[in-house]
Design an enzyme around this catalytic site. Structure first.
Site, PDB file in Angstrom:
ATOM      1  CB  SER A   1       0.375  -5.902   6.107  1.00 17.24           C
ATOM      2  OG  SER A   1      -0.846  -5.542   5.505  1.00 17.24           O
TER       3      SER A   1
ATOM      4  CB  SER B   1       3.324   0.961   6.339  1.00 11.30           C
ATOM      5  OG  SER B   1       2.011   0.904   6.808  1.00 11.30           O
TER       6      SER B   1
ATOM      7  N   GLY C   1       3.082   5.007   9.938  1.00 10.99           N
ATOM      8  CA  GLY C   1       4.443   5.309   9.526  1.00 10.99           C
ATOM      9  C   GLY C   1       5.358   4.111   9.625  1.00 10.99           C
TER      10      GLY C   1
ATOM     11  CG  ASP D   1       0.257  -4.495   2.249  1.00 12.24           C
ATOM     12  OD1 ASP D   1       0.700  -3.694   1.405  1.00 12.24           O
ATOM     13  OD2 ASP D   1      -0.192  -4.139   3.353  1.00 12.24           O
TER      14      ASP D   1
ATOM     15  CG  HIS E   1      -0.370  -0.020   2.529  1.00  6.06           C
ATOM     16  ND1 HIS E   1      -0.031  -1.191   3.175  1.00  6.06           N
ATOM     17  CD2 HIS E   1      -0.029   0.981   3.369  1.00  6.06           C
ATOM     18  CE1 HIS E   1       0.479  -0.905   4.368  1.00  6.06           C
ATOM     19  NE2 HIS E   1       0.506   0.408   4.500  1.00  6.06           N
TER      20      HIS E   1
END
Length: 270
Positions: free
Chosen positions: A241, A226, A224, A150, A122
């Site tokens: 994810s 991720s 943040g 992801d 993402h």
């Protein structure tokens, strides 16, 4: 005789579910549940039960659907409410920035004579070019898979160093996680936090789409983080994810397994 055969085949749904394996129940529940945002399901291999998670946004008709999907299975499928909102750990401005968002450069990898970092898918859909927090060019998003998976890879084309470590931890290999494993994650927002692998092959229904095959842990994370790397010592296990909660109150987090990413692009850690 015909009536006896028909009667023998007519078994209550709960009784049919009780005789099914955990994996079979998981598939049945997934079909009944559908892609309800704010939910996730996973198999607890220790108890051979399916656990369905529902965050605080799952109310009204959504909650009715979740309860209807789990009710026929009795104790074989457990519904667990969780605080907060299941979401992607993405927000604006962090160690790697792009498109007005910030994420975490999870771990450095190489393949075909080039160098990349892996991060969340993402993140890759949010920006085509990435920079350091100080504004130095890192490079472009070179591959993305989201939803369903992801993960993304970003190619180093600028003059940014890229050694084979996660913080102070040298990464020398990649592997698969197992339930009960002690693991740590280094995120761009929260730093290093550790915990335990709770389940494998989890599916999470984010508002942005469903992601399957994830590792569930109780390692905390915040927006943040991720793309943050999940590791056990020098072995890289996955990339963050999403999840719910924070590093004050705790929560649950879900990670994309690293082996799938490396295989998809023909990459290795170093």
């Amino acid at each position: 005789m015909i009536a006896l055969v028909a009667a023998a085949l007519l078994v209550p749904a709960a009784a049919r579910a009780d005789t099914a394996s955990g994996e079979t129940r998981a598939r049945q529940v997934a079909r009944a549940l559908g892609a309800v945002p704010g939910t996730a399901w996973l198999l607890d291999p220790r108890a051979d039960t399916v656990v369905v998670l529902a965050d605080r946004t799952v109310t009204g008709a959504r909650l009715d659907r979740v309860e209807a999907a789990t009710r026929p299975y009795g104790d074989a499928v457990r519904l667990r409410r969780i605080d907060g909102v299941l979401g992607l750990r993405l927000s604006g401005g962090d160690p790697v920035t792009g498109g007005g968002y910030r994420c975490t450069a999870g771990a450095n990898v190489t393949g075909g004579g080039a160098y990349y970092f892996v991060t969340a898918g993402h993140c890759g859909t949010a920006a085509s070019t990435w920079y350091t927090l100080g504004g130095a060019l890192i490079g472009p998003t070179a591959g993305t898979s989201f939803p369903g998976n992801d993960y993304s890879i970003v190619r180093y084309t600028g003059n940014v160093s890229h050694d084979g470590t996660v913080g102070q931890q040298d990464i020398t290999g990649a592997g698969g996680a197992y339930v009960g494993e002690h693991v740590c994650m280094r995120g761009g927002t929260t730093g290093v936090h550790c915990g335990t692998v709770l389940a494998l092959n989890a599916s999470v229904n984010y508002a942005e789409g469903t992601v399957n095959g994830l590792i569930e842990t109780n390692v905390c994370a915040e927006p943040g983080d991720s793309g943050g790397a999940l590791y056990d010592g020098s072995t890289l296990l996955g990339i963050l994810s999403g999840g719910t909660g924070d590093c004050t109150s705790g929560g649950v987090t879900f990670f994309q397994p690293i082996i799938e990413i490396l295989n998809a692009y023909g990459l290795t850690v170093y």
